[in-house]
Design a protein around this motif. Sequence first.
Motif, mmCIF file in Angstrom:
data_model
loop_
_atom_site.group_PDB
_atom_site.id
_atom_site.type_symbol
_atom_site.label_atom_id
_atom_site.label_comp_id
_atom_site.label_asym_id
_atom_site.label_seq_id
_atom_site.Cartn_x
_atom_site.Cartn_y
_atom_site.Cartn_z
ATOM 1 N N GLY A 1 0.803 -1.222 0.000
ATOM 2 C CA GLY A 1 0.000 0.000 0.000
ATOM 3 C C GLY A 1 0.831 1.265 0.000
ATOM 4 N N GLU A 2 0.394 2.253 0.782
ATOM 5 C CA GLU A 2 1.088 3.535 0.835
ATOM 6 C C GLU A 2 2.507 3.375 1.359
ATOM 7 O OE1 GLU A 2 0.384 8.030 2.594
ATOM 8 O OE2 GLU A 2 -1.271 6.610 2.585
ATOM 9 N N LEU A 3 2.710 2.433 2.287
ATOM 10 C CA LEU A 3 4.057 2.161 2.793
ATOM 11 C C LEU A 3 4.979 1.750 1.647
ATOM 12 C CD1 LEU A 3 6.038 1.829 5.154
ATOM 13 C CD2 LEU A 3 5.139 -0.494 5.455
ATOM 14 N N SER A 4 4.466 1.006 0.683
ATOM 15 C CA SER A 4 5.256 0.557 -0.460
ATOM 16 C C SER A 4 5.888 1.728 -1.199
ATOM 17 C CB SER A 4 4.366 -0.248 -1.423
ATOM 18 O OG SER A 4 5.044 -0.510 -2.622
ATOM 19 N N GLY A 5 5.078 2.728 -1.536
ATOM 20 C CA GLY A 5 5.591 3.885 -2.263
ATOM 21 C C GLY A 5 6.575 4.690 -1.449
ATOM 22 N N ASN A 6 6.275 4.872 -0.162
ATOM 23 C CA ASN A 6 7.178 5.646 0.697
ATOM 24 C C ASN A 6 8.516 4.946 0.870
ATOM 25 O OD1 ASN A 6 5.211 7.600 0.972
ATOM 26 N ND2 ASN A 6 4.446 6.785 2.903
ATOM 27 N N VAL A 7 8.497 3.628 1.025
ATOM 28 C CA VAL A 7 9.744 2.865 1.166
ATOM 29 C C VAL A 7 10.559 2.934 -0.118
ATOM 30 C CG1 VAL A 7 10.667 0.513 1.371
ATOM 31 C CG2 VAL A 7 9.001 1.352 3.027
ATOM 32 N N SER A 8 9.905 2.771 -1.267
ATOM 33 C CA SER A 8 10.654 2.790 -2.529
ATOM 34 C C SER A 8 11.281 4.164 -2.793
ATOM 35 C CB SER A 8 9.765 2.360 -3.695
ATOM 36 O OG SER A 8 8.766 3.313 -3.959
ATOM 37 N N ARG A 9 10.691 5.243 -2.261
ATOM 38 C CA ARG A 9 11.245 6.587 -2.425
ATOM 39 C C ARG A 9 12.317 6.911 -1.386
ATOM 40 N NH1 ARG A 9 5.776 7.300 -2.793
ATOM 41 N NH2 ARG A 9 5.005 7.949 -4.816
ATOM 42 N N SER A 10 12.357 6.163 -0.291
ATOM 43 C CA SER A 10 13.144 6.582 0.858
ATOM 44 C C SER A 10 14.359 5.739 1.186
ATOM 45 C CB SER A 10 12.252 6.622 2.101
ATOM 46 O OG SER A 10 11.153 7.476 1.898
ATOM 47 N N ILE A 11 14.351 4.465 0.887
ATOM 48 C CA ILE A 11 15.480 3.630 1.293
ATOM 49 C C ILE A 11 16.192 3.034 0.087
ATOM 50 C CG2 ILE A 11 14.417 3.076 3.516
ATOM 51 C CD1 ILE A 11 14.012 0.221 2.439
ATOM 52 N N SER A 12 17.440 2.704 0.290
ATOM 53 C CA SER A 12 18.227 2.062 -0.752
ATOM 54 C C SER A 12 19.203 1.078 -0.120
ATOM 55 C CB SER A 12 18.958 3.099 -1.606
ATOM 56 O OG SER A 12 19.501 4.121 -0.844
ATOM 57 N N LYS A 13 19.845 0.325 -0.971
ATOM 58 C CA LYS A 13 20.787 -0.695 -0.517
ATOM 59 C C LYS A 13 21.832 -0.068 0.393
ATOM 60 C CE LYS A 13 24.003 -4.153 -2.249
ATOM 61 N NZ LYS A 13 24.541 -4.800 -3.450
ATOM 62 N N GLY A 14 22.085 -0.712 1.539
ATOM 63 C CA GLY A 14 23.079 -0.250 2.491
ATOM 64 C C GLY A 14 22.531 0.604 3.612
ATOM 65 N N ASP A 15 21.293 1.092 3.476
ATOM 66 C CA ASP A 15 20.724 1.955 4.512
ATOM 67 C C ASP A 15 20.454 1.189 5.799
ATOM 68 O OD1 ASP A 15 20.725 4.203 2.915
ATOM 69 O OD2 ASP A 15 18.581 4.115 2.451
ATOM 70 N N PRO A 16 20.756 1.821 6.958
ATOM 71 C CA PRO A 16 20.401 1.220 8.246
ATOM 72 C C PRO A 16 18.911 1.491 8.514
ATOM 73 C CG PRO A 16 21.529 3.290 8.606
ATOM 74 C CD PRO A 16 21.508 3.063 7.117
ATOM 75 N N VAL A 17 18.148 0.436 8.811
ATOM 76 C CA VAL A 17 16.704 0.589 8.991
ATOM 77 C C VAL A 17 16.213 -0.115 10.246
ATOM 78 C CG1 VAL A 17 16.155 0.880 6.533
ATOM 79 C CG2 VAL A 17 16.252 -1.414 7.514
ATOM 80 N N LEU A 18 15.010 0.302 10.667
ATOM 81 C CA LEU A 18 14.255 -0.387 11.710
ATOM 82 C C LEU A 18 12.944 -0.786 11.051
ATOM 83 C CD1 LEU A 18 15.554 2.434 13.109
ATOM 84 C CD2 LEU A 18 14.811 1.162 15.084
ATOM 85 N N VAL A 19 12.564 -2.029 11.181
ATOM 86 C CA VAL A 19 11.330 -2.511 10.565
ATOM 87 C C VAL A 19 10.479 -3.179 11.638
ATOM 88 C CG1 VAL A 19 10.322 -3.992 8.783
ATOM 89 C CG2 VAL A 19 12.523 -2.888 8.366
ATOM 90 N N VAL A 20 9.207 -2.798 11.677
ATOM 91 C CA VAL A 20 8.226 -3.427 12.551
ATOM 92 C C VAL A 20 7.248 -4.138 11.642
ATOM 93 C CG1 VAL A 20 6.417 -3.053 14.262
ATOM 94 C CG2 VAL A 20 8.435 -1.579 14.237
ATOM 95 N N GLY A 21 6.958 -5.394 11.952
ATOM 96 C CA GLY A 21 6.029 -6.120 11.104
ATOM 97 C C GLY A 21 5.661 -7.469 11.666
ATOM 98 N N ASN A 22 4.880 -8.185 10.884
ATOM 99 C CA ASN A 22 4.425 -9.514 11.272
ATOM 100 C C ASN A 22 5.276 -10.565 10.585
ATOM 101 O OD1 ASN A 22 2.298 -8.474 12.850
ATOM 102 N ND2 ASN A 22 1.142 -8.082 10.993
ATOM 103 N N LEU A 23 5.769 -11.500 11.375
ATOM 104 C CA LEU A 23 6.676 -12.534 10.903
ATOM 105 C C LEU A 23 5.903 -13.772 10.468
ATOM 106 C CD1 LEU A 23 9.651 -13.498 10.638
ATOM 107 C CD2 LEU A 23 9.438 -14.357 12.973
ATOM 108 N N ALA A 24 6.343 -14.349 9.370
ATOM 109 C CA ALA A 24 5.776 -15.615 8.902
ATOM 110 C C ALA A 24 6.891 -16.416 8.244
ATOM 111 C CB ALA A 24 4.649 -15.367 7.907
ATOM 112 N N THR A 25 6.769 -17.724 8.261
ATOM 113 C CA THR A 25 7.690 -18.589 7.544
ATOM 114 C C THR A 25 6.939 -19.170 6.363
ATOM 115 O OG1 THR A 25 8.864 -19.128 9.578
ATOM 116 C CG2 THR A 25 9.198 -20.605 7.705
#
Length: 166
Positions: A59-83
């Motif tokens: 969703g909207e997070l998708s567009g914001n992430v694609s505009r904001s982060i790139s390879k090598g960036d230090p990030v914090l991610v909160v989300g739901n884990l699944a295998t």
Amino acid sequence: MYETTIHVVGNVVDVPRRSRTSNGTVTNFRMASTSRRWDEEVKGFVDGATLWIDVACWGELSGNVSRSISKGDPVLVVGNLATESWDSEAGRRSANRMKAIAVGLNLARGWSEFKRPARADPTSEVPAPHEADEDPFAGRSTDYIEGVETLDPSDSDVSEPVPALT
């Protein structure tokens, strides 16, 4: 149903890829989180195990992430884990995957400038433009705009300066 919500601090290890699917827009990237600990024998930090995890932002997070982060960036991610599991030529495979709720740059490792997109008029069917020359603060609060008087002194319960915590 219970969700396994986790917080992962690490680095983006590939170029984020944005694509459209029948379920909406998604940006995917892989991240690595390596634990570190102090080792008395070497009198320094040593690396521990690395967690490799695939992250999906919808969703909207998708567009914001694609505009904001790139390879090598230090990030914090909160989300739901699944295998997720699948069959391959090498046999049954599985991988940890995370559906992101929030993604942010790790400001302990650098600084950033936040830009909030303009919101659409709720009475209009046409979304608001995201033009670079558009005033990003039009019709918005000035609470966080540098140089603009943001708080009236009478709004504060604090009458004397309070020293910062150390």
